[in-house]
Design a protein around this motif. Sequence first.
Motif, PDB file in Angstrom:
ATOM      1  N   VAL A  78       1.268  11.602  -1.136  1.00  0.00           N
ATOM      2  CA  VAL A  78       1.339  11.980  -1.672  1.00  0.00           C
ATOM      3  C   VAL A  78       2.804  12.846  -2.551  1.00  0.00           C
ATOM      4  O   VAL A  78       3.448  13.164  -3.656  1.00  0.00           O
ATOM      5  N   VAL A  79       3.608  13.035  -1.447  1.00  0.00           N
ATOM      6  CA  VAL A  79       5.114  13.178  -1.399  1.00  0.00           C
ATOM      7  C   VAL A  79       5.395  12.254  -2.169  1.00  0.00           C
ATOM      8  O   VAL A  79       7.032  12.219  -3.068  1.00  0.00           O
ATOM      9  N   LEU A  80       5.329  10.705  -1.370  1.00  0.00           N
ATOM     10  CA  LEU A  80       6.176   9.515  -2.477  1.00  0.00           C
ATOM     11  C   LEU A  80       5.941   9.866  -3.797  1.00  0.00           C
ATOM     12  O   LEU A  80       5.848   9.064  -3.936  1.00  0.00           O
ATOM     13  N   GLU A  81       4.355  10.402  -4.103  1.00  0.00           N
ATOM     14  CA  GLU A  81       3.970   9.650  -5.534  1.00  0.00           C
ATOM     15  C   GLU A  81       5.280  10.358  -6.820  1.00  0.00           C
ATOM     16  O   GLU A  81       5.202  10.531  -7.875  1.00  0.00           O
ATOM     17  N   ARG A  86      15.290  13.498   1.484  1.00  0.00           N
ATOM     18  CA  ARG A  86      15.517  15.394   0.967  1.00  0.00           C
ATOM     19  C   ARG A  86      14.138  15.509  -0.039  1.00  0.00           C
ATOM     20  O   ARG A  86      13.307  16.222   0.477  1.00  0.00           O
ATOM     21  N   ARG A  87      13.015  14.774  -0.588  1.00  0.00           N
ATOM     22  CA  ARG A  87      11.819  15.363  -0.499  1.00  0.00           C
ATOM     23  C   ARG A  87      10.878  15.128   0.276  1.00  0.00           C
ATOM     24  O   ARG A  87      10.422  16.332   0.190  1.00  0.00           O
ATOM     25  N   VAL A  88      11.112  14.171   1.291  1.00  0.00           N
ATOM     26  CA  VAL A  88       9.998  14.793   2.263  1.00  0.00           C
ATOM     27  C   VAL A  88      10.618  15.567   3.236  1.00  0.00           C
ATOM     28  O   VAL A  88       9.519  16.627   3.454  1.00  0.00           O
ATOM     29  N   ARG A  89      11.480  15.961   3.670  1.00  0.00           N
ATOM     30  CA  ARG A  89      11.707  17.034   3.963  1.00  0.00           C
ATOM     31  C   ARG A  89      11.167  18.551   3.434  1.00  0.00           C
ATOM     32  O   ARG A  89      11.343  19.024   4.155  1.00  0.00           O
ATOM     33  N   GLY A  90      11.643  18.164   2.354  1.00  0.00           N
ATOM     34  CA  GLY A  90      12.060  19.638   1.300  1.00  0.00           C
ATOM     35  C   GLY A  90      10.099  20.061   1.667  1.00  0.00           C
ATOM     36  O   GLY A  90       9.452  21.528   1.275  1.00  0.00           O
ATOM     37  N   ALA A  91       8.992  18.977   1.346  1.00  0.00           N
ATOM     38  CA  ALA A  91       7.679  19.269   0.963  1.00  0.00           C
ATOM     39  C   ALA A  91       6.931  19.162   2.142  1.00  0.00           C
ATOM     40  O   ALA A  91       5.527  19.073   2.211  1.00  0.00           O
ATOM     41  N   ARG A 116      -2.649   9.058 -18.648  1.00  0.00           N
ATOM     42  CA  ARG A 116      -3.977   9.000 -19.306  1.00  0.00           C
ATOM     43  C   ARG A 116      -4.984   9.288 -18.640  1.00  0.00           C
ATOM     44  O   ARG A 116      -6.492   9.376 -18.895  1.00  0.00           O
ATOM     45  N   TYR A 117      -4.494   9.504 -16.997  1.00  0.00           N
ATOM     46  CA  TYR A 117      -5.540   9.650 -16.244  1.00  0.00           C
ATOM     47  C   TYR A 117      -6.207  10.270 -16.272  1.00  0.00           C
ATOM     48  O   TYR A 117      -5.860  11.964 -16.590  1.00  0.00           O
ATOM     49  N   VAL A 118      -8.150  10.867 -16.104  1.00  0.00           N
ATOM     50  CA  VAL A 118      -8.410  12.313 -15.833  1.00  0.00           C
ATOM     51  C   VAL A 118      -8.347  13.300 -14.712  1.00  0.00           C
ATOM     52  O   VAL A 118      -8.296  12.664 -13.668  1.00  0.00           O
ATOM     53  N   GLY A 119      -8.025  14.162 -14.885  1.00  0.00           N
ATOM     54  CA  GLY A 119      -8.029  14.941 -13.424  1.00  0.00           C
ATOM     55  C   GLY A 119      -6.463  14.797 -12.460  1.00  0.00           C
ATOM     56  O   GLY A 119      -5.752  13.527 -13.261  1.00  0.00           O
ATOM     57  N   ALA A 120      -6.260  14.823 -11.690  1.00  0.00           N
ATOM     58  CA  ALA A 120      -5.349  14.625 -10.064  1.00  0.00           C
ATOM     59  C   ALA A 120      -5.612  13.029  -9.820  1.00  0.00           C
ATOM     60  O   ALA A 120      -7.136  12.502  -9.727  1.00  0.00           O
ATOM     61  N   TRP A 121      -4.577  12.672  -9.740  1.00  0.00           N
ATOM     62  CA  TRP A 121      -4.774  10.914  -9.173  1.00  0.00           C
ATOM     63  C   TRP A 121      -3.660  11.510  -7.621  1.00  0.00           C
ATOM     64  O   TRP A 121      -2.737  12.055  -8.137  1.00  0.00           O
ATOM     65  N   LEU A 122      -4.593  10.894  -7.089  1.00  0.00           N
ATOM     66  CA  LEU A 122      -4.701  11.113  -5.415  1.00  0.00           C
ATOM     67  C   LEU A 122      -4.395   9.249  -4.767  1.00  0.00           C
ATOM     68  O   LEU A 122      -4.910   8.496  -5.729  1.00  0.00           O
ATOM     69  N   PRO A 123      -3.836   9.342  -4.052  1.00  0.00           N
ATOM     70  CA  PRO A 123      -3.788   7.630  -3.495  1.00  0.00           C
ATOM     71  C   PRO A 123      -4.981   7.862  -2.922  1.00  0.00           C
ATOM     72  O   PRO A 123      -5.912   8.730  -2.256  1.00  0.00           O
ATOM     73  N   GLU A 124      -5.711   5.963  -2.823  1.00  0.00           N
ATOM     74  CA  GLU A 124      -6.587   5.556  -2.099  1.00  0.00           C
ATOM     75  C   GLU A 124      -6.325   5.922  -0.765  1.00  0.00           C
ATOM     76  O   GLU A 124      -6.001   5.221   0.518  1.00  0.00           O
ATOM     77  N   PRO A 125      -7.476   6.656   0.153  1.00  0.00           N
ATOM     78  CA  PRO A 125      -7.722   6.930   1.148  1.00  0.00           C
ATOM     79  C   PRO A 125      -7.957   5.398   1.752  1.00  0.00           C
ATOM     80  O   PRO A 125      -9.215   4.520   1.770  1.00  0.00           O
ATOM     81  N   VAL A 126      -7.335   5.451   3.275  1.00  0.00           N
ATOM     82  CA  VAL A 126      -8.290   4.390   3.898  1.00  0.00           C
ATOM     83  C   VAL A 126      -8.797   4.379   5.172  1.00  0.00           C
ATOM     84  O   VAL A 126      -8.943   5.800   6.187  1.00  0.00           O
ATOM     85  N   PRO A 127      -9.555   4.189   5.710  1.00  0.00           N
ATOM     86  CA  PRO A 127     -10.471   4.635   6.967  1.00  0.00           C
ATOM     87  C   PRO A 127      -9.864   4.132   7.983  1.00  0.00           C
ATOM     88  O   PRO A 127      -8.703   3.090   7.838  1.00  0.00           O
ATOM     89  N   TYR A 141       0.950  -1.388   0.236  1.00  0.00           N
ATOM     90  CA  TYR A 141      -0.047   0.185  -0.080  1.00  0.00           C
ATOM     91  C   TYR A 141       0.701   1.512   0.207  1.00  0.00           C
ATOM     92  O   TYR A 141       0.649   2.323  -1.368  1.00  0.00           O
ATOM     93  N   ARG A 142       1.682   1.859   0.419  1.00  0.00           N
ATOM     94  CA  ARG A 142       2.901   2.627   1.524  1.00  0.00           C
ATOM     95  C   ARG A 142       3.293   2.243  -0.333  1.00  0.00           C
ATOM     96  O   ARG A 142       3.883   4.022  -0.982  1.00  0.00           O
ATOM     97  N   LEU A 143       4.059   1.773  -0.794  1.00  0.00           N
ATOM     98  CA  LEU A 143       4.894   1.720  -2.366  1.00  0.00           C
ATOM     99  C   LEU A 143       3.926   1.800  -3.889  1.00  0.00           C
ATOM    100  O   LEU A 143       3.727   2.987  -4.273  1.00  0.00           O
ATOM    101  N   LEU A 144       2.187   1.607  -3.486  1.00  0.00           N
ATOM    102  CA  LEU A 144       1.743   1.747  -4.391  1.00  0.00           C
ATOM    103  C   LEU A 144       0.076   2.677  -4.043  1.00  0.00           C
ATOM    104  O   LEU A 144      -0.106   3.559  -5.969  1.00  0.00           O
ATOM    105  N   GLY A 145      -0.220   2.624  -3.353  1.00  0.00           N
ATOM    106  CA  GLY A 145      -0.873   4.678  -2.391  1.00  0.00           C
ATOM    107  C   GLY A 145      -2.182   3.314  -3.105  1.00  0.00           C
ATOM    108  O   GLY A 145      -3.266   4.446  -2.967  1.00  0.00           O
ATOM    109  N   SER A 146      -2.362   2.588  -3.621  1.00  0.00           N
ATOM    110  CA  SER A 146      -3.466   2.012  -3.504  1.00  0.00           C
ATOM    111  C   SER A 146      -3.891   0.272  -2.819  1.00  0.00           C
ATOM    112  O   SER A 146      -3.269  -0.268  -2.746  1.00  0.00           O
ATOM    113  N   LEU A 147      -5.315   0.682  -2.015  1.00  0.00           N
ATOM    114  CA  LEU A 147      -5.529  -0.491  -1.325  1.00  0.00           C
ATOM    115  C   LEU A 147      -5.726  -1.788  -2.592  1.00  0.00           C
ATOM    116  O   LEU A 147      -5.067  -3.161  -2.422  1.00  0.00           O
ATOM    117  N   ALA A 148      -6.556  -1.944  -3.384  1.00  0.00           N
ATOM    118  CA  ALA A 148      -7.381  -2.412  -4.671  1.00  0.00           C
ATOM    119  C   ALA A 148      -5.570  -3.385  -5.029  1.00  0.00           C
ATOM    120  O   ALA A 148      -5.246  -4.683  -5.472  1.00  0.00           O
TER     121      ALA A 148
END
Length: 297
Positions: free
Chosen positions: A122-125, A168-173, A87-98, A28-35
């Motif tokens: 989002v930073v991982l993306e 560095r990306r994480v710290r900067g964002a 090819r995704y329409v609009g912004a792509w965000l990670p799949e949220p989990v409860p 999940y952390r690598l892909l941002g998608s639970l499915a």
Amino acid sequence: MEETVAGRRDEALRVVAAERRRLTNLAYRLLGSLADAEDVVQETYARWYALPERRRAEVAAPGGWLTTVAGRICLDLLGSARVRRERYVGAWLPEPVPGDGADGDPADRITLDESVHMAFLVVLESMTPAERVAFVLHDVFGYPFPEVAVVVGRSAAACRQLAASGRRRVRGARPPAAPAGERAALVREFGRAWEARDVRALVGLLDPDATVVADGGGLVQALPEPLSGGGRIAAAVAAFADAQPGLELCEQPVNGQEGLVARVDGVVVGVLAFRAAGGRITDVWVVRNPEKLGPWR
């Protein structure tokens, strides 16, 4: 002798079965998608049980074998995901989990720590596939670089550099985050002001440079691109409420932090995650794509 072999086999089976939660968390952390994470775990187990029994018995560390396979599958998927998201329409965000996944739902196997907060995902993306795998395996899950190198297919030294780049990306964002209590109060007041269509109150809660990103996946109406500016966001939020007369907002943890779930006539139409700093809301992430809202129904 037979009892010893059978005992080793039973122990290996127990270890393999116990790895499912950790593998789901990793994927999940690598892909941002639970499915997608569930698919990776299923494929990993399929490959394990496809091995001849003698070959499985020769694996000294079944957990390490499963991690290596899952990591490599994720690395391949991350490469192809970049093409799909173009090819995704609009912004792509990670799949949220409860924050409290129901029993039997894959979401209940996600450990809700800061590495699943929406801001972090989002930073991982923004990372390259190799950076993301190296950083998550080492910095989040604590794998030594020689083991990371086996997954990524590069030298340990190269993986060390990849993880450092991701760090560095994480710290900067990530600006200094608001304390949990302050963030919770801001989210609560945001929900109340939204339901009341109180634009002035919304403006007061939002940082002047706040940004909102919405993911509709082309399946439902959503902002076509990120919207910046507290005043513009407040007006857009109020307009959305006016267009949804049956809108109800419920405070609920999203990826382990305070969030809001939007319902219309009892149907979940959006999940909102927030970041706050300096006493105001700085970022709002809105997931409206119905294909990403399964665990919330």
